[in-house]
Design a protein around this motif. Structure first.
Motif, PDB file in Angstrom:
ATOM      1  N   MET A  90     -18.284  25.515 -47.643  1.00 55.38           N
ATOM      2  CA  MET A  90     -19.264  26.034 -46.700  1.00 55.38           C
ATOM      3  C   MET A  90     -18.593  26.433 -45.403  1.00 55.38           C
ATOM      4  SD  MET A  90     -20.905  25.098 -43.621  1.00 55.38           S
ATOM      5  CE  MET A  90     -20.875  23.325 -43.554  1.00 55.38           C
ATOM      6  N   THR A  91     -17.688  25.599 -44.911  1.00 54.83           N
ATOM      7  CA  THR A  91     -16.990  25.890 -43.663  1.00 54.83           C
ATOM      8  C   THR A  91     -16.230  27.208 -43.778  1.00 54.83           C
ATOM      9  OG1 THR A  91     -16.821  23.557 -43.108  1.00 54.83           O
ATOM     10  CG2 THR A  91     -15.258  25.047 -42.032  1.00 54.83           C
ATOM     11  N   GLU A  92     -15.556  27.393 -44.880  1.00 53.66           N
ATOM     12  CA  GLU A  92     -14.804  28.633 -45.091  1.00 53.66           C
ATOM     13  C   GLU A  92     -15.733  29.843 -45.155  1.00 53.66           C
ATOM     14  OE1 GLU A  92     -12.099  30.765 -48.550  1.00 53.66           O
ATOM     15  OE2 GLU A  92     -12.512  28.634 -48.697  1.00 53.66           O
ATOM     16  N   LEU A  93     -16.812  29.751 -45.928  1.00 48.68           N
ATOM     17  CA  LEU A  93     -17.728  30.877 -46.092  1.00 48.68           C
ATOM     18  C   LEU A  93     -18.410  31.252 -44.784  1.00 48.68           C
ATOM     19  CD1 LEU A  93     -19.390  29.827 -49.460  1.00 48.68           C
ATOM     20  CD2 LEU A  93     -17.669  31.628 -49.120  1.00 48.68           C
ATOM     21  N   VAL A  94     -18.919  30.258 -44.069  1.00 44.65           N
ATOM     22  CA  VAL A  94     -19.635  30.526 -42.816  1.00 44.65           C
ATOM     23  C   VAL A  94     -18.679  31.052 -41.752  1.00 44.65           C
ATOM     24  CG1 VAL A  94     -20.957  29.461 -40.944  1.00 44.65           C
ATOM     25  CG2 VAL A  94     -21.503  28.917 -43.331  1.00 44.65           C
ATOM     26  N   THR A  95     -17.508  30.480 -41.663  1.00 42.07           N
ATOM     27  CA  THR A  95     -16.533  30.937 -40.666  1.00 42.07           C
ATOM     28  C   THR A  95     -16.110  32.374 -40.942  1.00 42.07           C
ATOM     29  OG1 THR A  95     -15.750  28.678 -40.341  1.00 42.07           O
ATOM     30  CG2 THR A  95     -14.315  30.439 -39.577  1.00 42.07           C
ATOM     31  N   GLU A  96     -15.878  32.717 -42.205  1.00 39.93           N
ATOM     32  CA  GLU A  96     -15.501  34.092 -42.548  1.00 39.93           C
ATOM     33  C   GLU A  96     -16.660  35.058 -42.321  1.00 39.93           C
ATOM     34  OE1 GLU A  96     -12.464  35.364 -43.134  1.00 39.93           O
ATOM     35  OE2 GLU A  96     -11.848  33.342 -42.582  1.00 39.93           O
ATOM     36  N   ALA A  97     -17.889  34.611 -42.580  1.00 40.26           N
ATOM     37  CA  ALA A  97     -19.055  35.454 -42.302  1.00 40.26           C
ATOM     38  C   ALA A  97     -19.157  35.722 -40.800  1.00 40.26           C
ATOM     39  CB  ALA A  97     -20.323  34.779 -42.815  1.00 40.26           C
ATOM     40  N   TRP A  98     -18.959  34.691 -40.004  1.00 45.33           N
ATOM     41  CA  TRP A  98     -18.980  34.842 -38.541  1.00 45.33           C
ATOM     42  C   TRP A  98     -17.873  35.786 -38.092  1.00 45.33           C
ATOM     43  CZ3 TRP A  98     -15.013  33.140 -35.244  1.00 45.33           C
ATOM     44  CH2 TRP A  98     -15.292  33.213 -33.890  1.00 45.33           C
ATOM     45  N   ARG A  99     -16.702  35.652 -38.662  1.00 43.17           N
ATOM     46  CA  ARG A  99     -15.565  36.498 -38.293  1.00 43.17           C
ATOM     47  C   ARG A  99     -15.892  37.983 -38.524  1.00 43.17           C
ATOM     48  NH1 ARG A  99      -9.670  35.477 -38.634  1.00 43.17           N
ATOM     49  NH2 ARG A  99     -10.148  33.593 -39.777  1.00 43.17           N
ATOM     50  N   MET A 100     -16.711  38.272 -39.538  1.00 49.97           N
ATOM     51  CA  MET A 100     -17.072  39.661 -39.830  1.00 49.97           C
ATOM     52  C   MET A 100     -17.924  40.297 -38.742  1.00 49.97           C
ATOM     53  SD  MET A 100     -17.978  39.667 -43.906  1.00 49.97           S
ATOM     54  CE  MET A 100     -18.464  41.395 -43.859  1.00 49.97           C
ATOM     55  N   VAL A 101     -18.646  39.493 -37.962  1.00 47.72           N
ATOM     56  CA  VAL A 101     -19.622  40.056 -37.025  1.00 47.72           C
ATOM     57  C   VAL A 101     -19.238  39.920 -35.554  1.00 47.72           C
ATOM     58  CG1 VAL A 101     -21.493  39.750 -38.691  1.00 47.72           C
ATOM     59  CG2 VAL A 101     -21.078  37.979 -36.971  1.00 47.72           C
ATOM     60  N   VAL A 102     -18.160  39.222 -35.245  1.00 46.10           N
ATOM     61  CA  VAL A 102     -17.735  39.109 -33.848  1.00 46.10           C
ATOM     62  C   VAL A 102     -16.564  40.053 -33.593  1.00 46.10           C
ATOM     63  CG1 VAL A 102     -18.512  36.732 -33.489  1.00 46.10           C
ATOM     64  CG2 VAL A 102     -16.183  37.146 -34.277  1.00 46.10           C
ATOM     65  N   PRO A 103     -16.360  40.414 -32.328  1.00 49.70           N
ATOM     66  CA  PRO A 103     -15.164  41.203 -32.013  1.00 49.70           C
ATOM     67  C   PRO A 103     -13.909  40.429 -32.408  1.00 49.70           C
ATOM     68  CG  PRO A 103     -16.687  41.190 -30.160  1.00 49.70           C
ATOM     69  CD  PRO A 103     -17.214  40.197 -31.161  1.00 49.70           C
ATOM     70  N   GLN A 104     -12.872  41.153 -32.778  1.00 49.82           N
ATOM     71  CA  GLN A 104     -11.643  40.520 -33.250  1.00 49.82           C
ATOM     72  C   GLN A 104     -11.046  39.569 -32.222  1.00 49.82           C
ATOM     73  OE1 GLN A 104      -8.926  43.515 -34.621  1.00 49.82           O
ATOM     74  NE2 GLN A 104     -10.171  44.021 -36.401  1.00 49.82           N
ATOM     75  N   PHE A 105     -11.118  39.933 -30.939  1.00 50.19           N
ATOM     76  CA  PHE A 105     -10.520  39.056 -29.934  1.00 50.19           C
ATOM     77  C   PHE A 105     -11.257  37.718 -29.847  1.00 50.19           C
ATOM     78  CE2 PHE A 105     -13.774  40.911 -27.235  1.00 50.19           C
ATOM     79  CZ  PHE A 105     -14.087  39.899 -26.322  1.00 50.19           C
ATOM     80  N   VAL A 106     -12.557  37.705 -30.118  1.00 50.65           N
ATOM     81  CA  VAL A 106     -13.322  36.455 -30.097  1.00 50.65           C
ATOM     82  C   VAL A 106     -12.902  35.589 -31.288  1.00 50.65           C
ATOM     83  CG1 VAL A 106     -15.626  35.425 -30.260  1.00 50.65           C
ATOM     84  CG2 VAL A 106     -15.274  37.489 -28.888  1.00 50.65           C
ATOM     85  N   ALA A 107     -12.756  36.192 -32.443  1.00 52.63           N
ATOM     86  CA  ALA A 107     -12.319  35.457 -33.629  1.00 52.63           C
ATOM     87  C   ALA A 107     -10.923  34.880 -33.406  1.00 52.63           C
ATOM     88  CB  ALA A 107     -12.345  36.352 -34.860  1.00 52.63           C
ATOM     89  N   ARG A 108     -10.031  35.671 -32.817  1.00 45.57           N
ATOM     90  CA  ARG A 108      -8.668  35.189 -32.563  1.00 45.57           C
ATOM     91  C   ARG A 108      -8.666  34.018 -31.574  1.00 45.57           C
ATOM     92  NH1 ARG A 108      -7.308  40.699 -32.677  1.00 45.57           N
ATOM     93  NH2 ARG A 108      -7.407  40.794 -30.409  1.00 45.57           N
ATOM     94  N   GLN A 109      -9.518  34.104 -30.547  1.00 40.56           N
ATOM     95  CA  GLN A 109      -9.594  33.005 -29.577  1.00 40.56           C
ATOM     96  C   GLN A 109     -10.039  31.717 -30.236  1.00 40.56           C
ATOM     97  OE1 GLN A 109     -12.318  34.521 -26.634  1.00 40.56           O
ATOM     98  NE2 GLN A 109     -10.704  35.390 -25.383  1.00 40.56           N
ATOM     99  N   ARG A 110     -10.980  31.801 -31.166  1.00 38.78           N
ATOM    100  CA  ARG A 110     -11.546  30.615 -31.813  1.00 38.78           C
ATOM    101  C   ARG A 110     -10.665  30.106 -32.953  1.00 38.78           C
ATOM    102  NH1 ARG A 110     -12.921  26.995 -34.658  1.00 38.78           N
ATOM    103  NH2 ARG A 110     -14.972  26.113 -34.953  1.00 38.78           N
ATOM    104  N   LEU A 111     -10.118  31.049 -33.749  1.00 37.23           N
ATOM    105  CA  LEU A 111      -9.427  30.673 -34.981  1.00 37.23           C
ATOM    106  C   LEU A 111      -7.921  30.869 -34.941  1.00 37.23           C
ATOM    107  CD1 LEU A 111     -11.953  32.333 -37.430  1.00 37.23           C
ATOM    108  CD2 LEU A 111     -11.891  29.942 -36.715  1.00 37.23           C
ATOM    109  N   GLY A 112      -7.441  31.530 -33.930  1.00 37.42           N
ATOM    110  CA  GLY A 112      -6.014  31.828 -33.876  1.00 37.42           C
ATOM    111  C   GLY A 112      -5.701  33.114 -34.601  1.00 37.42           C
ATOM    112  N   GLY A 113      -4.407  33.496 -34.623  1.00 38.45           N
ATOM    113  CA  GLY A 113      -3.897  34.732 -35.206  1.00 38.45           C
ATOM    114  C   GLY A 113      -4.709  35.260 -36.325  1.00 38.45           C
TER     115      GLY A 113
END
Length: 113
Positions: A90-113
């Motif tokens: 679930m963590t993987e699926l939800v995190t990847e779904a979130w990554r699809m809808v946020v700007p890339q810089f926001v995803a990088r700040q939260r998840l790293g490279g």
């Protein structure tokens, strides 16, 4: 087994996420884009997922994943049965779904490279 409360706890850590109740369904979104939504009975969860990868995802675990309603097939969306979903998946699926809808810089700040 995963519950809405489990997903809610994760989404609270994901920047720009808001929770909404729409027609008795819990939905999580960034801006106006929904990336996770639950059925009214909270037995299934839909989530953002690339259309080009969904057939392989469903074929790999057909007891867990299934296609959304025909009207929603045009969207980047897949559904799953919560009773068969474990927390790490679930963590993987939800995190990847979130990554699809946020700007890339926001995803990088939260998840790293």
């Amino acid at each position: 087994m995963v519950t809405v409360a489990d997903v809610r706890a994760l989404t609270r850590t994901l920047p720009r996420t808001t929770e909404h109740l729409v027609r008795d369904r819990v939905k999580f979104r960034v801006g106006s884009i929904v990336y996770v939504a639950f059925s009214r009975d909270e037995a299934t969860m839909g989530f953002a997922h690339p259309k080009e990868d969904r057939d392989a995802l469903i074929a790999g675990e057909p007891d867990l994943f299934f296609l959304p309603e025909p009207a929603d097939l045009r969207f980047n969306w897949v559904c799953c049965h919560l009773a068969r979903l474990d927390p790490p998946h679930m963590t993987e699926l939800v995190t990847e779904a979130w990554r699809m809808v946020v700007p890339q810089f926001v995803a990088r700040q939260r998840l790293g490279g």
